[in-house]
Scaffold this active site. Structure first.
Site, PDB file in Angstrom:
ATOM      1  N   ALA A   1       6.831  -0.545  -1.443  1.00 47.19           N
ATOM      2  CA  ALA A   1       7.898  -0.219  -0.495  1.00 47.19           C
ATOM      3  C   ALA A   1       7.457   0.703   0.634  1.00 47.19           C
ATOM      4  O   ALA A   1       8.274   1.132   1.438  1.00 47.19           O
ATOM      5  CB  ALA A   1       9.076   0.419  -1.246  1.00 47.19           C
ATOM      6  N   LYS A   2       6.167   1.022   0.705  1.00 46.78           N
ATOM      7  CA  LYS A   2       5.699   1.990   1.691  1.00 46.78           C
ATOM      8  C   LYS A   2       5.194   1.316   2.976  1.00 46.78           C
ATOM      9  O   LYS A   2       5.138   0.100   3.066  1.00 46.78           O
ATOM     10  CB  LYS A   2       4.618   2.865   1.064  1.00 46.78           C
ATOM     11  CG  LYS A   2       5.110   3.651  -0.161  1.00 46.78           C
ATOM     12  CD  LYS A   2       6.337   4.494   0.152  1.00 46.78           C
ATOM     13  CE  LYS A   2       6.746   5.430  -0.979  1.00 46.78           C
ATOM     14  NZ  LYS A   2       7.251   4.735  -2.161  1.00 46.78           N
TER      15      LYS A   2
END
Length: 367
Positions: free
Chosen positions: A166-167
């Site tokens: 999710a980064k």
């Protein structure tokens, strides 16, 4: 890497190709730091960095009420005491609360650049210097952001990053520690690899060691993905900023207050955050927004994992907060529960965003 997935040794088989080491070197160039150490997650990056910075059982480590649960988990894993301060309008560490929380036991300050907005690093570094307390930047959610032209994660004595799915960029799972301090780097390098010193005078099986360690090694497959992802970083950040600017400047802001951004040029632009006069208005907005087919990011959908006032699983056994964890951060709770975070996506085009803007403005008019 000629079939060698291990990031160490086997020089005769790999034709001197070390992808994790190359990823670390390139990461250092992007962050403008001397050293980067790849590990298995952002959580582990914090744990190893804190050990390298001398944090021990009983030490107090100050961080903020709005962060991911891992920030406090890492402190507890060492046996240190988490001291958690409120947030301000930046949704990051409140400077006054930070200074008021310092005691003789305070050994580290961990500001968290939540959802890409830089913390007030000038003031935080001054406070750290005033009390001779080092600063570890949690930039897990802020790779690509900067503060006063310094990359986030390069300002403190060390920085940490998450590289999960999710980064900003991802290696699937993974993390990175950055620093200009050779002693911190050396400890991280050895500790994450069972204490191996990678002494060039000896084969790996007879390598020297001076500290015990753990296995937090990144694989060559992750290193290969990281190298490819790092090439996309500038494009991702550029598109984030363009899309956030377009979204924010076309929303009717009469009924909302936008998050205070400490450095508009350095903001990662990962989310657009705003707040209402009351929690009930925020709740109504989110329900209607969901009904239009849109969703929020962390606030409020994952706030239980990003606000210390919900973490009974940790604080019921922490003497400092055992009887107060649900109320002590009321200032942060008041802001967070009135807030909404809209995710910014690189692939959202103008057509998509125009429909999104129409939905938001329609809802804001209705409530």
């Amino acid at each position: 890497s000629n079939g060698v997935l291990f990031a160490h040794g086997f020089n005769n088989l790999r034709n001197d190709k070390f992808l994790v080491r190359d990823f670390e070197k390139n990461f250092s160039k992007v962050l403008k730091v001397n050293y980067s150490q790849a590990v298995t997650s952002g959580t582990v990056a914090q744990l190893v960095a804190m050990l390298a910075m001398g944090i021990k059982r009983g030490d107090e480590v100050i961080t903020q009420a709005h962060t991911f649960v891992a920030t406090v988990e890492s402190i507890l894993a060492i046996g240190a005491t988490p001291v958690i301060v409120d947030i301000d309008e930046t949704y990051n560490m409140d400077i006054t609360d930070l200074e008021n929380a310092i005691t003789e036991k305070t050994k580290l300050i961990v500001p968290v650049h939540m959802l890409g907005n830089p913390c007030r690093m000038t003031e935080i570094m001054k406070i750290g210097q005033k009390y001779s307390i080092p600063v570890l930047e949690d930039a897990c959610e802020a790779l690509g952001g900067s503060y006063k032209n310094q990359p986030l994660g390069s300002i403190g004595h060390a920085g940490i990053f998450s590289l999960d799915f999710a980064k900003t960029i991802t290696t699937g799972e993974g993390g990175m520690i950055t620093t200009n301090d050779k002693d911190i780097y050396t400890y991280c390098k050895e500790y994450h690899d069972h204490g191996h010193q990678s002494n060039p005078k000896y084969p790996r099986g007879r390598d020297t060691r001076v500290i015990p360690g753990m296995n937090y090694r990144m694989t060559e497959m992750q290193g290969a993905v990281g190298l490819a992802q790092l090439k996309k970083l500038d494009f991702i950040v550029k598109k984030n900023r363009e899309n956030k600017f377009y979204l924010k400047n076309n929303i009717n802001g009469e009924k909302i207050i936008f998050r205070e951004i400490t450095d508009e040029n350095g903001d990662l632009a990962d989310t657009l955050i705003f707040n209402f006069e009351s929690k009930s208005l925020a709740d109504i907005f989110v329900k209607k927004y969901n009904n239009h087919g849109y969703f929020t990011k962390n606030i409020p959908d994952a706030l239980d994992w990003h606000f210390s006032g919900t973490w009974n699983q940790m604080f019921n056994e922490t003497p400092m907060y055992k009887n107060s964890w649900s109320t002590v951060w009321s200032k942060s709770a008041n802001l967070l529960y009135r807030s909404v975070a809209i995710p910014i996506f690189v692939k959202n085009d103008k057509d998509y965003m125009n429909k999104q803007i129409d939905a938001i403005n329609k809802i804001l008019k209705e409530i």
